[in-house]
Structures are given as structure tokens and as C-alpha cells.
Design a protein around this motif. Structure first.
Motif, PDB file in Angstrom:
ATOM      1  N   ILE A  67       0.971  -1.220   0.018  1.00  0.00           N
ATOM      2  CA  ILE A  67       0.174  -0.269   0.133  1.00  0.00           C
ATOM      3  C   ILE A  67       1.417   1.770  -0.036  1.00  0.00           C
ATOM      4  CG2 ILE A  67      -1.808   1.295   1.257  1.00  0.00           C
ATOM      5  CD1 ILE A  67      -2.929  -1.111   1.990  1.00  0.00           C
ATOM      6  N   ALA A  68       1.736   1.302   0.929  1.00  0.00           N
ATOM      7  CA  ALA A  68       2.545   2.050   1.208  1.00  0.00           C
ATOM      8  C   ALA A  68       3.749   2.180  -0.550  1.00  0.00           C
ATOM      9  CB  ALA A  68       3.447   2.423   1.712  1.00  0.00           C
ATOM     10  N   ARG A  69       3.877   1.305  -1.234  1.00  0.00           N
ATOM     11  CA  ARG A  69       4.784   1.833  -2.789  1.00  0.00           C
ATOM     12  C   ARG A  69       3.766   2.079  -2.830  1.00  0.00           C
ATOM     13  NH1 ARG A  69       5.323  -1.898  -6.863  1.00  0.00           N
ATOM     14  NH2 ARG A  69       7.545  -1.314  -8.142  1.00  0.00           N
ATOM     15  N   ASN A  70       2.469   1.749  -3.655  1.00  0.00           N
ATOM     16  CA  ASN A  70       1.707   2.198  -4.506  1.00  0.00           C
ATOM     17  C   ASN A  70       1.001   3.074  -3.878  1.00  0.00           C
ATOM     18  OD1 ASN A  70       1.298  -0.179  -5.401  1.00  0.00           O
ATOM     19  ND2 ASN A  70      -0.518  -0.938  -4.681  1.00  0.00           N
ATOM     20  N   GLN A  71       1.298   3.737  -3.054  1.00  0.00           N
ATOM     21  CA  GLN A  71       0.724   5.098  -2.620  1.00  0.00           C
ATOM     22  C   GLN A  71       1.668   6.222  -3.134  1.00  0.00           C
ATOM     23  OE1 GLN A  71      -0.246   5.108   1.193  1.00  0.00           O
ATOM     24  NE2 GLN A  71      -2.534   5.022   1.318  1.00  0.00           N
ATOM     25  N   GLU A  72       3.359   5.918  -3.238  1.00  0.00           N
ATOM     26  CA  GLU A  72       4.105   6.523  -3.453  1.00  0.00           C
ATOM     27  C   GLU A  72       4.210   7.425  -4.957  1.00  0.00           C
ATOM     28  OE1 GLU A  72       8.468   4.597  -1.600  1.00  0.00           O
ATOM     29  OE2 GLU A  72       6.977   5.544   0.214  1.00  0.00           O
ATOM     30  N   ILE A  73       4.137   5.861  -5.602  1.00  0.00           N
ATOM     31  CA  ILE A  73       4.038   6.083  -7.134  1.00  0.00           C
ATOM     32  C   ILE A  73       3.112   6.509  -7.788  1.00  0.00           C
ATOM     33  CG2 ILE A  73       3.475   4.235  -8.970  1.00  0.00           C
ATOM     34  CD1 ILE A  73       4.951   1.588  -7.683  1.00  0.00           C
ATOM     35  N   TYR A  74       1.192   6.267  -7.094  1.00  0.00           N
ATOM     36  CA  TYR A  74       0.379   7.844  -7.176  1.00  0.00           C
ATOM     37  C   TYR A  74       0.912   8.210  -7.228  1.00  0.00           C
ATOM     38  CZ  TYR A  74      -3.943   8.576  -7.720  1.00  0.00           C
ATOM     39  OH  TYR A  74      -4.738   9.890  -8.440  1.00  0.00           O
ATOM     40  N   HIS A  90       1.038  11.192 -10.256  1.00  0.00           N
ATOM     41  CA  HIS A  90      -0.088  12.474 -10.285  1.00  0.00           C
ATOM     42  C   HIS A  90       0.279  14.288  -9.701  1.00  0.00           C
ATOM     43  CE1 HIS A  90      -2.497   8.883 -11.175  1.00  0.00           C
ATOM     44  NE2 HIS A  90      -3.381   9.696 -11.486  1.00  0.00           N
ATOM     45  N   LYS A  91       1.650  13.711  -9.600  1.00  0.00           N
ATOM     46  CA  LYS A  91       2.657  15.379  -8.719  1.00  0.00           C
ATOM     47  C   LYS A  91       1.942  15.884  -9.537  1.00  0.00           C
ATOM     48  CE  LYS A  91       6.879  16.952  -7.568  1.00  0.00           C
ATOM     49  NZ  LYS A  91       7.878  16.702  -8.198  1.00  0.00           N
TER      50      LYS A  91
END
Length: 94
Positions: free
Chosen positions: A61-68, A72-73
Motif C-alpha cells: 500500500i505504501a509503495r503504491n501510494q508513493e507511485i501514485y 500525479h504530482k
């Protein structure tokens, strides 16, 4: 006697059989609602996951949140905008 038994079995079968097929229908989701839910799940880090990691672990979950966040920066958060309802946004006014 066989006729009476078959009539009784048929009558009971119709009564209980009708209840077996009675289903309550839940309201169906629109495409926009499904897309909003998917975008929110992506922002929350719940998708994508691997087949062997279900439900997703905290590290996934943490990795996916970082990638997202990286992807979407520079764009406004569509997930947050689409998930907001009039009840949520109308609370405060200046």
C-alpha cells in the motif's frame, strides 16, 4: 393416494420455490461511480496488487501510494474531487 401426495408436494414446492428465486435488487452503479471508486482505490494504494498479496500488505500500500503521488504530482487530484459529495463540500462558507 399418490395423486394427493404429488399435489401436496407440488404445492409446497411452489410455495418454497418462489422464495428461493425472490431476490432483492441492489441499485446498480454507473460507470462514473465505478471510475471514481477505482481512482480512489488507486490513490489509497489498494490497487494494483499481486495475486499472492491479497489483501495488500502495508508495504504494498505504501509503495503504491508513493507511485501514485509521483505519477500525479503535477495534476490535480481527480480521485479526491470525484469522491467529494455536495454534503462534504458545502459544510463551510466564508
Amino acid at each position: 393416494m399418490k395423486l394427493l401426495t404429488s399435489i401436496a408436494v407440488t404445492a409446497l414446492g411452489l410455495v418454497f420455490g418462489a422464495n428461493a428465486f425472490a431476490q432483492t435488487t441492489a441499485p446498480e452503479l454507473t460507470r462514473a461511480e465505478v471510475r471514481a471508486q477505482l481512482a480512489q482505490a488507486e490513490a489509497d494504494g489498494l490497487v494494483p496488487t499481486h495475486k499472492n498479496d491479497y489483501p495488500p500488505s502495508a508495504t504494498t500500500i505504501a509503495r503504491n501510494q508513493e507511485i501514485y503521488a509521483i505519477q500525479h504530482k503535477n495534476s490535480p487530484s481527480r480521485a479526491m474531487a470525484s469522491a467529494a459529495t455536495p454534503a462534504d463540500s458545502g459544510g463551510t462558507s466564508e
